[in-house]
Motif scaffolding. Sequence first.
Motif, PDB file in Angstrom:
ATOM      1  N   LEU A  27       0.814  -1.208   0.000  1.00 52.52           N
ATOM      2  CA  LEU A  27       0.000   0.000   0.000  1.00 52.52           C
ATOM      3  C   LEU A  27       0.849   1.261   0.000  1.00 52.52           C
ATOM      4  O   LEU A  27       0.548   2.229  -0.694  1.00 52.52           O
ATOM      5  N   VAL A  28       1.930   1.259   0.760  1.00 47.31           N
ATOM      6  CA  VAL A  28       2.831   2.413   0.785  1.00 47.31           C
ATOM      7  C   VAL A  28       3.474   2.614  -0.586  1.00 47.31           C
ATOM      8  O   VAL A  28       3.541   3.734  -1.089  1.00 47.31           O
ATOM      9  N   VAL A  29       3.913   1.536  -1.206  1.00 45.22           N
ATOM     10  CA  VAL A  29       4.535   1.642  -2.524  1.00 45.22           C
ATOM     11  C   VAL A  29       3.532   2.132  -3.561  1.00 45.22           C
ATOM     12  O   VAL A  29       3.832   3.018  -4.365  1.00 45.22           O
ATOM     13  N   TYR A  30       2.338   1.605  -3.545  1.00 42.99           N
ATOM     14  CA  TYR A  30       1.333   1.956  -4.548  1.00 42.99           C
ATOM     15  C   TYR A  30       0.870   3.404  -4.403  1.00 42.99           C
ATOM     16  O   TYR A  30       0.663   4.106  -5.389  1.00 42.99           O
ATOM     17  N   PHE A  31       0.703   3.847  -3.160  1.00 43.57           N
ATOM     18  CA  PHE A  31       0.192   5.191  -2.905  1.00 43.57           C
ATOM     19  C   PHE A  31       1.284   6.148  -2.435  1.00 43.57           C
ATOM     20  O   PHE A  31       1.009   7.098  -1.701  1.00 43.57           O
ATOM     21  N   TRP A  32       2.535   5.988  -2.859  1.00 35.60           N
ATOM     22  CA  TRP A  32       3.642   6.781  -2.339  1.00 35.60           C
ATOM     23  C   TRP A  32       3.453   8.274  -2.583  1.00 35.60           C
ATOM     24  O   TRP A  32       3.789   9.091  -1.720  1.00 35.60           O
ATOM     25  N   GLN A  33       2.897   8.671  -3.701  1.00 40.62           N
ATOM     26  CA  GLN A  33       2.697  10.097  -3.967  1.00 40.62           C
ATOM     27  C   GLN A  33       1.680  10.698  -2.994  1.00 40.62           C
ATOM     28  O   GLN A  33       1.860  11.823  -2.521  1.00 40.62           O
ATOM     29  N   ASP A  34       0.650   9.953  -2.690  1.00 35.60           N
ATOM     30  CA  ASP A  34      -0.337  10.437  -1.731  1.00 35.60           C
ATOM     31  C   ASP A  34       0.261  10.551  -0.336  1.00 35.60           C
ATOM     32  O   ASP A  34      -0.032  11.486   0.405  1.00 35.60           O
ATOM     33  N   TRP A  35       1.110   9.601   0.042  1.00 30.01           N
ATOM     34  CA  TRP A  35       1.764   9.649   1.351  1.00 30.01           C
ATOM     35  C   TRP A  35       2.663  10.873   1.465  1.00 30.01           C
ATOM     36  O   TRP A  35       2.713  11.522   2.515  1.00 30.01           O
ATOM     37  N   ILE A  36       3.379  11.203   0.382  1.00 26.94           N
ATOM     38  CA  ILE A  36       4.240  12.391   0.389  1.00 26.94           C
ATOM     39  C   ILE A  36       3.387  13.640   0.603  1.00 26.94           C
ATOM     40  O   ILE A  36       3.743  14.526   1.393  1.00 26.94           O
ATOM     41  N   ARG A  37       2.248  13.733  -0.082  1.00 20.63           N
ATOM     42  CA  ARG A  37       1.363  14.885   0.087  1.00 20.63           C
ATOM     43  C   ARG A  37       0.831  14.976   1.513  1.00 20.63           C
ATOM     44  O   ARG A  37       0.743  16.068   2.085  1.00 20.63           O
ATOM     45  N   VAL A  38       0.474  13.854   2.094  1.00 18.70           N
ATOM     46  CA  VAL A  38      -0.034  13.848   3.474  1.00 18.70           C
ATOM     47  C   VAL A  38       1.049  14.311   4.442  1.00 18.70           C
ATOM     48  O   VAL A  38       0.816  15.157   5.314  1.00 18.70           O
TER      49      VAL A  38
END
Length: 60
Positions: A27-38
């Motif tokens: 999940l972290v790998v797939y959504f890495w761009q969203d995690w950076i924004r958060v």
Amino acid sequence: MLCPRLETGNSSGNELVGLHLATALALVVYFWQDWIRVIRGVSTSITQRRIQTVDRGSPG
């Protein structure tokens, strides 16, 4: 079933922990761009004491 051992109940706790960690990593790998924004948003709200919404455009 992807993990037959889980179905029979003969799996150890370590296998379940490994399965959960692998899922979390995926999940972290797939959504890495969203995690950076958060992370950036939380950092900005803490350091500048404000919350700003950025318009990302219309979906689709």
